[in-house]
Design an enzyme around this catalytic site. Structure first.
Site, PDB file in Angstrom:
ATOM      1  N   PHE A  18       0.843  -1.193   0.000  1.00  0.00           N
ATOM      2  CA  PHE A  18       0.000   0.000   0.000  1.00  0.00           C
ATOM      3  C   PHE A  18       0.878   1.243   0.000  1.00  0.00           C
ATOM      4  CE2 PHE A  18      -3.470   2.776   1.775  1.00  0.00           C
ATOM      5  CZ  PHE A  18      -4.337   2.597   0.713  1.00  0.00           C
ATOM      6  N   LYS A 135       8.039  -6.329 -11.626  1.00  0.00           N
ATOM      7  CA  LYS A 135       8.763  -6.991 -12.711  1.00  0.00           C
ATOM      8  C   LYS A 135       9.333  -8.346 -12.296  1.00  0.00           C
ATOM      9  CE  LYS A 135      10.921  -3.155 -12.650  1.00  0.00           C
ATOM     10  NZ  LYS A 135       9.874  -2.286 -12.064  1.00  0.00           N
ATOM     11  N   GLU A 159       0.387  -5.128 -17.366  1.00  0.00           N
ATOM     12  CA  GLU A 159       0.664  -4.052 -18.314  1.00  0.00           C
ATOM     13  C   GLU A 159       1.634  -3.016 -17.759  1.00  0.00           C
ATOM     14  OE1 GLU A 159       1.262  -2.372 -21.366  1.00  0.00           O
ATOM     15  OE2 GLU A 159      -0.573  -3.497 -21.769  1.00  0.00           O
ATOM     16  N   GLU A 219      13.206   5.339  -6.025  1.00  0.00           N
ATOM     17  CA  GLU A 219      13.071   4.794  -4.680  1.00  0.00           C
ATOM     18  C   GLU A 219      14.166   5.377  -3.778  1.00  0.00           C
ATOM     19  OE1 GLU A 219      10.651   2.875  -3.748  1.00  0.00           O
ATOM     20  OE2 GLU A 219       9.799   2.415  -5.718  1.00  0.00           O
ATOM     21  N   ASP A 230      16.645  -2.273 -13.555  1.00  0.00           N
ATOM     22  CA  ASP A 230      15.223  -2.118 -13.834  1.00  0.00           C
ATOM     23  C   ASP A 230      14.953  -2.265 -15.326  1.00  0.00           C
ATOM     24  OD1 ASP A 230      12.409  -1.017 -13.042  1.00  0.00           O
ATOM     25  OD2 ASP A 230      13.067   0.326 -14.642  1.00  0.00           O
ATOM     26  N   LYS A 234      12.778  -5.220 -17.563  1.00  0.00           N
ATOM     27  CA  LYS A 234      11.732  -4.848 -18.519  1.00  0.00           C
ATOM     28  C   LYS A 234      12.031  -5.393 -19.915  1.00  0.00           C
ATOM     29  CE  LYS A 234      10.384  -0.690 -16.002  1.00  0.00           C
ATOM     30  NZ  LYS A 234      10.409   0.791 -15.948  1.00  0.00           N
TER      31      LYS A 234
END
Length: 353
Positions: A18, A135, A159, A219, A230, A234
């Site tokens: 959250f 991911k 997505e 982050e 990252d 992807k």
């Protein structure tokens, strides 16, 4: 899967994590429920939240949205909600709640893919649809999770993992289907692109990274963004989706922007070029996939050179159409929450169809 269809279609949602993204999704759901139903044709009811920092809450009839939206970002804050407690309860909520859809939006672990992979596995195995922005599960267990979804007749949607709110996966699947895509190259990390843009304007790398963190693009630990990990994940996700490949981290050469200096960036601008962190992959004649992540100095006429800020873009090269470039927001809480919403729409259309 639990079917809560009455006069109107309604889905019970469990939010795992959250942070900014799932908070933004909760705000979208709570803002104007009547308008939401009129636009989407279904209702969403958040029945559970579990977060390692905030704790957890499970209310089978739905959590009071005003209380949830106002939940402070304080350790154990869920304990102050009805039925809430100060500790997370991911496994029990995922496996045993009356959720129809589990939304997994925890922080990506680029080394193991956990605990997100287990979250997805538990949900799919218990007959619940999954939307994830993480991911890790795709990079480490994509085929297993897709098979689980098929075997349990539920949706597994992701997505938002490549270009946040820009629907690049469905674009390639649906609008470029049959075009014989053989290559892609793109800017798929908004943080790195934003940082490079600020350095071009005269900031140091350290100050630019701090700014990216303040804007919510990076982050607290920005290493996955600036070191290229990252982007690597992807690239793996997109290549495997496009070509049904078995690409792993071992197959992708990866270099981030840490080797660039402020001087190199400014000199490139003086030459009419821009440094960009590019992730790319191509399908060879023998069916093998060659993939890499590295900074590239692009001339101004290159279709990716002018992509600035946190915007992402991917150029697909196909046998029938040549180069087709898609660009749009690649970072941001609202943008990624929209990607989750688009996943839920796809789950709804699958169910209705």
């Amino acid at each position: 899967m639990n079917d809560n269809t009455n006069v109107s279609t309604s889905y019970n949602i469990a939010l795992i994590g959250f942070g900014g993204v799932n908070r933004a999704l909760a705000n979208i759901i709570a803002t104007d429920p009547e308008a939401f139903y009129h636009e989407m044709g279904f209702n969403l009811r958040i029945i559970a939240v579990s977060d390692m920092f905030l704790g957890s809450v499970y209310s089978p009839e739905g959590i009071d949205m005003a209380l949830l939206i106002g939940l402070p970002a304080a350790q154990g804050a869920c304990a102050n909600l009805p039925n809430g407690k100060a500790t997370a309860d991911n496994e029990d909520i995922i496996k045993n709640s009356n959720a129809d859809i589990v939304v997994e939006a925890t922080v990506t672990n680029s080394v193991t893919g956990q605990p997100a992979t287990s979250h997805c596995r538990w949900a799919l195995s218990s007959g619940k649809h999954v939307s994830t922005t993480n991911k890790g599960p795709l990079a480490f267990a994509e085929k297993e999770l897709i098979d689980l979804a098929l075997n349990n007749n539920v949706g597994f949607e992701y997505e938002g993992v490549v270009m946040s709110g820009t629907p690049v996966l469905r674009f390639a699947d649906k609008l470029l289907k049959g075009s014989n895509i053989n290559r892609f190259a793109g800017i798929v990390n908004g943080t790195a692109n934003y940082v490079l843009g600020l350095v071009e304007q005269g900031q140091s790398f350290a100050d630019a990274i701090t700014s990216a963190q303040q804007q919510g693009y990076a982050e607290a630990d920005p290493s996955a963004d600036i070191e290229g990990k990252d982007v690597m994940l992807k690239v793996i996700v997109l290549a495997n989706r496009l070509w049904n490949a078995n690409l792993t981290q071992d197959n992708v050469q990866c270099e981030g922007i840490t080797g660039l200096t402020e001087t190199m960036v400014k000199e490139a601008v003086a030459e009419g070029c821009h440094w960009k962190l590019i992730g790319k992959a191509s399908k060879q004649d023998d069916g093998s996939i060659v993939a890499s992540v590295s900074p590239e100095k692009l001339p101004i006429e290159h279709p990716l050179a002018g992509i600035g800020g946190a915007v992402n873009a991917i150029t697909f090269t196909s046998g029938m159409l040549g180069d087709v470039t898609v660009s749009g927001p690649g970072a941001g809480r609202i943008e990624t929450a929209y990607a989750i919403l688009s996943d839920i729409i796809a789950i709804h259309q699958r169910k209705e169809g």
